[in-house]
Design a protein around this motif. Structure first.
Motif, short mmCIF file in Angstrom:
data_model
loop_
_atom_site.label_atom_id
_atom_site.label_comp_id
_atom_site.label_asym_id
_atom_site.label_seq_id
_atom_site.Cartn_x
_atom_site.Cartn_y
_atom_site.Cartn_z
N ASP A 16 44.97 35.74 35.06
CA ASP A 16 44.03 36.57 34.29
C ASP A 16 43.43 35.77 33.14
O ASP A 16 42.23 35.86 32.86
CB ASP A 16 44.74 37.80 33.72
N MET A 17 44.25 34.98 32.49
CA MET A 17 43.79 34.16 31.36
C MET A 17 42.72 33.17 31.82
O MET A 17 41.67 33.03 31.17
CB MET A 17 45.00 33.43 30.78
N ALA A 18 42.96 32.50 32.94
CA ALA A 18 42.00 31.51 33.45
C ALA A 18 40.69 32.19 33.84
O ALA A 18 39.60 31.72 33.47
CB ALA A 18 42.60 30.75 34.63
N HIS A 23 37.70 35.73 43.09
CA HIS A 23 37.75 36.66 41.96
C HIS A 23 36.35 36.66 41.35
O HIS A 23 35.86 35.63 40.93
CB HIS A 23 38.79 36.24 40.92
N ARG A 24 35.73 37.82 41.36
CA ARG A 24 34.34 37.94 40.88
C ARG A 24 34.28 38.40 39.43
O ARG A 24 35.11 39.09 38.96
CB ARG A 24 33.58 38.94 41.75
N LEU A 82 37.12 31.51 31.99
CA LEU A 82 35.96 31.00 32.74
C LEU A 82 34.77 31.95 32.63
O LEU A 82 33.64 31.51 32.45
CB LEU A 82 36.34 30.74 34.20
N LYS A 83 35.03 33.24 32.73
CA LYS A 83 33.93 34.22 32.63
C LYS A 83 33.23 34.12 31.28
O LYS A 83 32.01 34.26 31.20
CB LYS A 83 34.45 35.64 32.86
N THR A 84 33.99 33.89 30.19
CA THR A 84 33.36 33.77 28.87
C THR A 84 32.45 32.56 28.81
O THR A 84 31.57 32.48 27.95
CB THR A 84 34.39 33.69 27.72
N SER A 126 31.72 32.08 37.18
CA SER A 126 32.23 33.11 38.08
C SER A 126 31.37 33.08 39.33
O SER A 126 30.16 32.83 39.22
CB SER A 126 32.15 34.48 37.40
N PRO A 127 31.90 33.27 40.50
CA PRO A 127 33.29 33.59 40.82
C PRO A 127 34.19 32.36 40.79
O PRO A 127 33.73 31.23 40.62
CB PRO A 127 33.20 34.17 42.23
N VAL A 128 35.49 32.63 41.01
CA VAL A 128 36.52 31.60 41.08
C VAL A 128 37.28 31.81 42.39
O VAL A 128 37.40 32.95 42.85
CB VAL A 128 37.50 31.72 39.89
N TYR A 129 37.78 30.73 42.98
CA TYR A 129 38.46 30.79 44.27
C TYR A 129 39.88 30.24 44.16
O TYR A 129 40.18 29.47 43.26
CB TYR A 129 37.69 29.97 45.31
#
Length: 160
Positions: free
Chosen positions: A110-112, A159-160, A116-118, A122-125
């Motif tokens: 969740d932290m990662a 994760h979107r 990254l979103k900030t 995004s997205p991340v795999y």
């Protein structure tokens, strides 16, 4: 970004942080990841240095108790699979055996993702053989991917 979390399934207080928060842990972290995954120590150092000097926002996230690393993960362009178009990838997710089942890996994931979103990433795999674990943290099955040198395909989540 240091977060001190208490009450994680009986834990005293663990700190969740990035290598940028505690750059003095870089060598220790690189050796810890190397011991867990067998990827050369230097490869981890190279990627951590790129993160520390701002060449990339693909970070390295740790759960520590003082200087003892209990869990960690990184973010890299591609985690050794054939879908080079799907980036970035969470890699090297690991929690020490005696600390599993306490939510450490989930908090690190969740932290990662949030970090990254900030930064507009995004997205991340993530490439994995696990089923059921990543779904608990908002990840969705995306496709099968061929891991480098692996005989069978593995699950790739998004994760979107």
């Amino acid at each position: 970004m240091v977060n001190v979390i208490t009450g994680i399934s009986g834990a005293a207080s663990f700190s969740f942080l990035t290598v940028r928060d505690r750059p003095e842990l870089k060598e220790t972290a690189a050796e810890w990841f190397h011991e867990k995954w067998g990827v050369p120590h230097e490869a981890y150092l190279e990627r951590m240095d790129a993160y520390l000097n701002g060449a990339t926002e693909y970070g390295w996230y740790l759960c520590v108790d003082g200087v003892k690393i209990l869990g960690g993960l990184g973010v890299i362009e591609n985690d050794f699979h054939n879908r080079k178009d799907l980036a970035p990838n969470i890699c090297a997710v690991y929690t020490e055996e005696g600390y599993r089942g306490r939510g450490i890996a989930g908090k690190l994931l969740d932290m990662a993702v949030d970090d990254l979103k900030t930064k507009g990433i995004s997205p991340v795999y993530v490439l994995t053989d696990h089923t059921g674990f990543y779904e608990r943290y908002g990840w969705e099955f995306f496709c099968m991917a061929q891991g480098d040198g692996e005989p069978e395909k593995s699950r790739l989540y998004i994760h979107r």
